[in-house]
Enzyme design. Sequence first.
Site: not given
Length: 373
Positions: A48, A51, A119-120, A182, A291-292, A294
């Site tokens: 985020a 970006n 996720y890693y 999140r 991504g909008a 951000d």
Amino acid sequence: MSGPAAGTADAATTTDVVCLGESMVTFLPSQPGRLADVPSFGRGIGGAESNVACALAAAGHRAAWVGRVGADGFGDHLVETIASYGVDTSAVRRDPVRPTGIYFRTATDRGTDTHEVAYYRAGSAASAMSPDNVPYEDLLAGRILHLSGITAALSADCLALLRDLTAARPGRPLVSFDVNHRPHLWRGGDADASVLLELARRCDLVFVGEDEAEEAWGIVGAEAIRAALPEPAVVVVKRGSAGATVFSGLRPGPRSSNAGGAGDAAGVAGFDPDTVTLVPALRVDVVAAVGAGDAFAAGFLSATLRGLPVRERVRHGHLMAAAVLTVPGDLTDPPARDHADRLAALDDDAWGRLRLGPGWTAADRAPEEVRTP
């Protein structure tokens, strides 16, 4: 600082915005479907805060990203790619032990039940950021410091770092905070959601979605969100297709103890308390809804740095979001500044008739050429 164009150093050398947070290598599917069924992935980047830094740099601002990556190939890729947008990455630290985070996602919208993300990032280099190992001289060198709630969720040390950066201190830059709730990153339920509220109240400019405020805090409606966030000078409530509502005014709160400090730097000096500005969203032919948020923050911050009125700040946020919504990935080149300025200056009727689709930023077209007949 006396206003949005002022700085503590020469304007030609001062960083406009410093963004702190984790950036990861993201693997994008070659075709729609479950992660179990996708045969191959293309490599990109995601984060985020990075970006926002990339979008601001592409828009002509001096942006820096501060983070922590592994001493590995993925870390190299992140730093090199972010720097390629014109972002200053000189303050990024390399961790010799912990890896760079990565994640895989499906092609579907995040808001759908079929969207998957793997996720890693547990134990990643970024999760080790703390007040003891980040370069404060770089973080506090810009006119704006941009943070998000994602960082607070990564580890106890990261939360301690955000608490320290949002504390009142002499000479503190304007602190911008995107709540970015999140749930999958948090493990403590209501207690963790309250941490985001605590951090937001310590900042000068806050971005929060109406939906995430309801999910995280059980707060419904823009007015109730403002009531829960009384201290920030500017609160931007994102309302999806309905647009955005901005509450702006000089507020009492735990900000910089400098005279003419963070509140003035926000460009809000002179606003009456609780000025409310409602700005409708654009109609956009969406390619990918990633991504909008951000991009919206970057557009709003860009216009804030330029000292534009609140309505134009929101419109620039919508326009930069529309640029990202009409491409497959998280990042793209924004519209040329004069092109965006002309669109942001349209009257309400003309703004309401705009409809933007893929390729709309490629040519500097007159407003009439992008209106819906």
